[in-house]
Design an enzyme around this catalytic site. Structure first.
Site, PDB file in Angstrom:
ATOM      1  CG  ASN A 468      -0.345   0.278   2.496  1.00  0.00           C
ATOM      2  OD1 ASN A 468       0.519  -0.743   3.146  1.00  0.00           O
ATOM      3  ND2 ASN A 468      -0.166   1.383   3.056  1.00  0.00           N
ATOM      4  CB  CYS A 469       1.148   4.451  -1.592  1.00  0.00           C
ATOM      5  SG  CYS A 469      -0.487   4.727  -2.497  1.00  0.00           S
ATOM      6  CB  ILE A 470      -0.157   8.062   1.144  1.00  0.00           C
ATOM      7  CG1 ILE A 470      -0.635   8.807   2.615  1.00  0.00           C
ATOM      8  CG2 ILE A 470      -0.817   8.458  -0.072  1.00  0.00           C
ATOM      9  CD1 ILE A 470      -0.038  10.329   2.947  1.00  0.00           C
ATOM     10  CB  THR A 471      -4.970   7.173  -0.525  1.00  0.00           C
ATOM     11  OG1 THR A 471      -4.329   7.382  -1.861  1.00  0.00           O
ATOM     12  CG2 THR A 471      -4.445   8.403   0.237  1.00  0.00           C
ATOM     13  NE  ARG A 472      -3.297   6.271  -5.605  1.00  0.00           N
ATOM     14  CZ  ARG A 472      -2.966   6.768  -6.750  1.00  0.00           C
ATOM     15  NH1 ARG A 472      -3.207   5.884  -7.859  1.00  0.00           N
ATOM     16  NH2 ARG A 472      -2.767   7.986  -6.909  1.00  0.00           N
TER      17      ARG A 472
END
Length: 537
Positions: A468-472
């Protein structure tokens, strides 16, 4: 949850994964910036004159402590990148990868120091010689300052070495040094040799970055607009972090002497000025690429777009989308996280997103032309207060609400006209009733129905890798046809992005880390269950 992969990693996937790793040090840097901003502003003479009570010695000790802690991110940023990249990109034994990143960074500088010593350039304290050779004191080592770019190269090399050697098997006599123990060993050898090469090739790298910075500088008032628009256009593909890092941390974002030290990169310059007691005010050439440029769109434009989508929804559906839009506005204004709103119109109206990207870039240029000097990373209300209001009228923070109000009105009018004129199916305008989310698992810390999400992704056996990254969520899957976009969206996914036949992104929002952790745990449980032997009767 890391998993072994059968297909080769494409260049596209590699850069996505690389960009994602930047988020760990950048998130810490954002927090350090807030600590540094609050501490430096509340200990300044201007604020104490305005609010004498803050001059109490106990308060000042707290504020100075905050400044010291906040300066950590600026002081050790390169080594953090060198550790974060292998940590984020490694599929297994991430702790070993991060440790090897630190080893590689130190050994690279030791190798460079050795070369400069043999050549007779070091040791020296002559400021002219040090400046001519771009030599700085790095973790106590006199070496060529390769900055963030050098740290990124170290991180990539360490990641490649880790993936190649972390499962290596050595002869029995050397077995103790095999497996994960071999990774820092081979790292020290390879990066030590790379350190010998740095003095020969680094001037070419530096010249290339300087040329990029000159190109942006020569663009004049359009430089910030090119940057702001480019960042928004790269965001749907998860590649914006590469562009942002180049401007924030390399010579492309400018170079300036701050407190007797030459620093490069827009954010690095800003934070150096924050921590320098003799600096008054902030560089306009640096802040034009930072928070202030985002504020027209983040604090005004996107909330205006959200209101337009609400008013354009069918009356019977407005109560269904109100919570979605409000949470999106809060995430944007307070947290600087824009995807929850942007992904509501990105896929149904790409032209509107293109216009949004251009207007965001225009916001960067307008803030620059007005002489606003508000820095940091997020463009949210926190940055506005901490780095704008608390640092006095010299930052021209009072112009931000005016410009944001203009952007709010502009976005509202443009979005409402476009949605109604072209019948764009933004939330609440669908012909059929809105999909109802499945019941949320009350035991879920994330608040999402993770078992249903896993099923909609094709099950645990369909997932090759999960991160994951910051939102996805960022996934690789065996069979894309088994992924059910409708079920994912019915279970609160904001958007689903199919990058190629195996790569997938599911936009969740601020709770993505919790969702990813629960997915990984559920996949692990299913894997252990399926691997359990069946007792013979």
């Amino acid at each position: 949850m890391p998993a072994s992969r059968n297909q080769r990693v494409t260049l596209w996937e590699f850069f996505q994964s690389l960009g994602k790793t930047f988020m760990l040090p950048v998130a810490l840097l954002s927090f350090c910036g807030i600590m540094l901003g609050i501490g430096s502003s509340l200990s300044s003479n201007d604020v104490i004159t305005l609010l004498p009570a803050l001059g109490h010695p106990l308060f000042q000790l707290v504020f100075i402590w905050m400044s010291k802690v906040g300066s950590f991110g600026f002081s050790y940023l390169p080594v953090m990148f060198a550790m974060a990249i292998p940590l984020g990109m490694a599929r297994d034994n991430k702790g070993v990868a991060a440790f090897s990143g630190f080893v590689g960074f130190v050994v690279l500088n030791l190798g460079t120091n050795f070369y400069l010593t043999v050549k007779g350039i070091l040791p020296t304290n002559d400021a002219l010689i040090l400046k001519a050779n771009n030599i700085q004191n790095i973790l106590g080592i006199q070496s060529i300052d390769t900055g963030i770019l050098g740290a990124v190269i170290v991180g990539i090399i360490v990641y490649l070495l880790h993936e190649r050697f972390h499962t290596i098997r050595l002869p029995d006599a050397l077995a103790f040094f095999g497996g994960t123990r071999f990774v820092p060993i081979v790292t020290s050898v390879v990066l030590g040799l790379c350190g010998l090469v740095v003095p020969l090739i680094w001037p070419w790298f530096a010249a290339g970055i300087t040329a990029l910075g000159r190109l942006i500088h020569d663009a004049g008032v359009f430089g910030p607009m090119i940057f702001g628009t480019g960042e928004r256009l790269l965001l749907p593909f998860g590649l914006q972090h590469i562009l942002v890092a180049i401007i924030r941390f390399t010579e492309a974002g400018g170079t300036m002497d701050v407190c007797g030290r030459e620093v490069s990169g827009a954010l690095t310059i800003f934070q150096a000025q924050l921590s320098c007691p003799t600096t008054h005010g902030f560089s306009e050439s640096a802040t034009q690429f930072l928070s202030q440029g985002k504020m027209p769109a983040f604090l005004g434009g996107l909330p205006g777009a959200a209101l337009a989508m609400y008013h354009c929804a069918k009356p019977e559906n407005r109560h269904k989308i109100k919570g979605l839009l409000i949470s999106g506005v809060v995430a944007c204004v307070v947290g600087g996280t824009t995807e929850p709103i942007e992904f509501l119109f990105l896929f149904v109206a790409p032209a509107l997103y293109l216009l949004h990207a251009l207007l965001t870039g225009l916001g960067f240029t307008v803030m620059s032309l007005l002489g606003v000097t508000i820095g940091n990373t997020d463009g949210n209300i926190i940055d506005f207060v901490v780095f704008g209001i608390l640092h006095g009228t010299a930052t021209k923070w009072y112009l931000v609400p005016i410009v944001a109000a203009i952007w709010f009105a502009g976005y509202y009018v443009i979005f409402r006209f476009a949605i109604t004129r072209f019948n764009i199916k933004t939330p609440g305008r669908e012909s059929e009733s809105l999909p109802q989310s499945a019941p949320v698992n009350t035991g879920s810390k994330s608040g999402y129905n993770v078992p249903v999400i896993l099923s909609a992704l094709g099950g645990a056996d369909n997932i090759i890798s999960l991160d994951n990254c910051i939102t996805r969520l960022r996934l690789s899957v065996h069979d894309m046809s088994r992924v059910d976009d409708a079920v994912l969206k019915a279970n609160r996914a904001i958007g689903v992005v199919h990058l190629n036949e195996h790569s997938l992104q599911v936009v969740i929002g601020p709770q993505v880390q919790s969702v990813k952790d629960e997915l990984a745990n559920l996949m692990r449980q299913e894997s252990q269950s399926s691997a359990s032997p069946t007792l013979a009767v």
